[in-house]
Design a protein around this motif. Structure first.
Motif, PDB file in Angstrom:
ATOM      1  N   SER A  94       9.854  -1.865   1.795  1.00  0.00           N
ATOM      2  CA  SER A  94       9.498  -0.766   2.685  1.00  0.00           C
ATOM      3  C   SER A  94       9.860   0.602   2.113  1.00  0.00           C
ATOM      4  O   SER A  94       9.280   1.613   2.517  1.00  0.00           O
ATOM      5  CB  SER A  94      10.172  -0.949   4.049  1.00  0.00           C
ATOM      6  OG  SER A  94      11.571  -1.091   3.901  1.00  0.00           O
ATOM      7  N   GLU A 146      -4.134  -5.985  11.200  1.00  0.00           N
ATOM      8  CA  GLU A 146      -4.350  -4.864  10.290  1.00  0.00           C
ATOM      9  C   GLU A 146      -3.285  -3.794  10.511  1.00  0.00           C
ATOM     10  O   GLU A 146      -2.727  -3.684  11.602  1.00  0.00           O
ATOM     11  CB  GLU A 146      -5.755  -4.264  10.520  1.00  0.00           C
ATOM     12  CG  GLU A 146      -6.905  -5.215  10.240  1.00  0.00           C
ATOM     13  CD  GLU A 146      -7.107  -5.530   8.761  1.00  0.00           C
ATOM     14  OE1 GLU A 146      -6.205  -5.226   7.945  1.00  0.00           O
ATOM     15  OE2 GLU A 146      -8.156  -6.086   8.424  1.00  0.00           O
ATOM     16  N   ARG A 160      -2.037  -4.759   7.536  1.00  0.00           N
ATOM     17  CA  ARG A 160      -1.399  -5.661   6.571  1.00  0.00           C
ATOM     18  C   ARG A 160      -2.399  -6.617   5.927  1.00  0.00           C
ATOM     19  O   ARG A 160      -2.358  -6.856   4.708  1.00  0.00           O
ATOM     20  CB  ARG A 160      -0.289  -6.459   7.248  1.00  0.00           C
ATOM     21  CG  ARG A 160       0.470  -7.380   6.301  1.00  0.00           C
ATOM     22  CD  ARG A 160       1.502  -8.214   7.057  1.00  0.00           C
ATOM     23  NE  ARG A 160       2.520  -7.369   7.643  1.00  0.00           N
ATOM     24  CZ  ARG A 160       3.606  -6.956   6.995  1.00  0.00           C
ATOM     25  NH1 ARG A 160       3.784  -7.314   5.728  1.00  0.00           N
ATOM     26  NH2 ARG A 160       4.503  -6.211   7.605  1.00  0.00           N
ATOM     27  N   GLU A 177       2.200  -0.409   2.011  1.00  0.00           N
ATOM     28  CA  GLU A 177       3.540  -0.811   2.410  1.00  0.00           C
ATOM     29  C   GLU A 177       4.105   0.095   3.498  1.00  0.00           C
ATOM     30  O   GLU A 177       5.010  -0.312   4.229  1.00  0.00           O
ATOM     31  CB  GLU A 177       4.468  -0.844   1.195  1.00  0.00           C
ATOM     32  CG  GLU A 177       4.120  -1.922   0.180  1.00  0.00           C
ATOM     33  CD  GLU A 177       4.028  -3.306   0.788  1.00  0.00           C
ATOM     34  OE1 GLU A 177       4.845  -3.617   1.685  1.00  0.00           O
ATOM     35  OE2 GLU A 177       3.138  -4.081   0.396  1.00  0.00           O
ATOM     36  N   GLN A 217       2.209   0.910   5.889  1.00  0.00           N
ATOM     37  CA  GLN A 217       1.333   0.549   7.010  1.00  0.00           C
ATOM     38  C   GLN A 217       0.557   1.766   7.516  1.00  0.00           C
ATOM     39  O   GLN A 217       0.346   1.937   8.721  1.00  0.00           O
ATOM     40  CB  GLN A 217       2.137  -0.077   8.155  1.00  0.00           C
ATOM     41  CG  GLN A 217       2.871  -1.357   7.768  1.00  0.00           C
ATOM     42  CD  GLN A 217       1.938  -2.538   7.537  1.00  0.00           C
ATOM     43  OE1 GLN A 217       1.374  -3.075   8.457  1.00  0.00           O
ATOM     44  NE2 GLN A 217       1.772  -2.921   6.282  1.00  0.00           N
TER      45      GLN A 217
END
Length: 367
Positions: free
Chosen positions: A57, A219, A221, A285, A287
């Motif tokens: 992250s 989504e 991801r 990553e 998002q």
């Protein structure tokens, strides 16, 4: 998966990235066998790569994963495909699993167990059935199953009684009789062993159910996660450029202006693709809402760089590039197949449509 020979020692204090780069440099000197790369997977475990990228992250961890994927892809694309799938599976379990499932994941990774994700299936597909005793069992098969017969844990999508697509984590270590790789007769990527796997009558319990039905396609991801395989592919393109450069220098062909122009085109295509991949990784990553069109466009950018570099290498090196012992031949065969990811034209079309719907050009987050 059994644990083969241990990896070569690396200096104490090295980061995982530094150790992977050293391993990759060694692996890039030979083509290796076109079988499942068990020893190389074990070496990645030895240097902490299998357990090191569940959480990426932070920007620093994202950059590290980008560079690890590039390094592995430049050395062995089959290994890169296996490792990318392992990272994907581990992140999915971490994102959608409960506390107990995450603890199991952590212990599995510490032990060097290898994960994967299988979604593609022949009809009628994989389903979850309940027998007369109230126990759940899987019925059906998965196809193009990377690492069939060689992985330890696999995440599969299976239809439940209501028709939902449920993520199920299945222990498949030792279930080699269920794997059928006889149909995986391909020019490249043979080491992925992407055959069929029959799950029929395999028992599963609640501890294997990861997340709610249909969570797999959440989504951004689901679509944006494709950035990882573009990084693996990019590493192979970069390796191809390096081998082309070595050939031009060793043979003196670099004195030819035509050869230099061809090489320059490879450099610009590959460097540009690298910028797209790294930015795609950070958006995915994080998002970010714009991650999906950016990643979809990146797929096409990397594909073009790969196709142009493969053609340039064949033209510049000539017949020597087609010998089986040539690194250029091995990379070209593997990359030629790996670039055939699903619906490439649709991916670029979706990306273009997204850009047309929203004015993104004035937003410096794109770059």
């Amino acid at each position: 998966m059994t644990s083969p020979a241990r990896s070569p020692a690396h200096p104490q204090g090295w980061t995982t990235l530094e150790a992977v780069r050293a391993l990759a440099a060694d692996w890039d000197r030979t083509n290796g066998d076109e079988v499942f790369p068990a020893e190389r997977v074990a070496a990645l475990h030895e240097v902490g790569a299998l357990a090191g990228f569940v959480d990426v992250s932070s920007p620093e961890r994202t950059d590290a994963l980008v560079d690890v994927l590039r390094a592995i892809g430049g050395a062995d694309l089959s290994l890169g495909r296996v490792f990318e799938g392992h990272v994907n599976a581990a992140q999915l379990v971490s994102a959608y699993g409960d506390d107990a499932q995450r603890r199991t994941l952590e212990s599995d990774l510490e032990a060097g167990r290898v994960y994967g994700v299988w979604n593609t299936e022949p009809q009628p597909g994989l389903s979850i059935r309940q027998d007369g005793d109230g126990r759940w069992r899987l019925q059906g098969r998965k196809s193009f199953a990377t690492g069939a017969g060689h992985l330890d844990r696999i995440l599969v999508t299976a239809r439940d009684a209501s028709g939902g697509k449920q993520l199920v984590l299945v222990r498949i270590a030792g279930e080699t009789a269920r794997a059928d790789n006889s149909g995986w007769q391909v020019r490249g990527m043979r080491g992925t062993c992407s055959g069929l796997f029959d799950f029929s009558d395999m028992p599963i319990g609640p501890e294997g159910m990861i997340g709610a039905p249909d969570v797999y396609e959440t989504e951004p991801r689901f679509s944006a996660g494709a950035w990882r395989f573009t990084a693996v592919q990019l590493g192979a393109v970069e390796a191809l450029v390096r081998h082309l450069r070595d050939h031009l220098v060793a043979t003196g062909k670099g004195d030819d202006a035509i050869q230099r122009a061809r090489f320059a085109a490879c450099l610009t295509e590959t460097r540009s693709a690298g910028l797209w991949v790294r930015r795609a990784a950070h958006l995915a990553e994080a998002q970010a809402t714009e991650a999906i069109p950016f990643v979809l466009m990146t797929r096409g950018i990397v594909e073009e760089a790969g196709l142009k570099t493969m053609e340039a290498a064949a033209r510049s090196v000539g017949t020597a590039s087609f010998f089986a012992a040539s690194r250029i031949d091995r990379i070209t065969r593997d990359l030629g197949l790996y670039l055939r990811q699903p619906v490439p034209d649709q991916a670029r079309d979706r990306a273009a449509a997204a850009w047309l719907e929203e004015d993104c050009w004035g937003d410096d987050r794109w770059w």
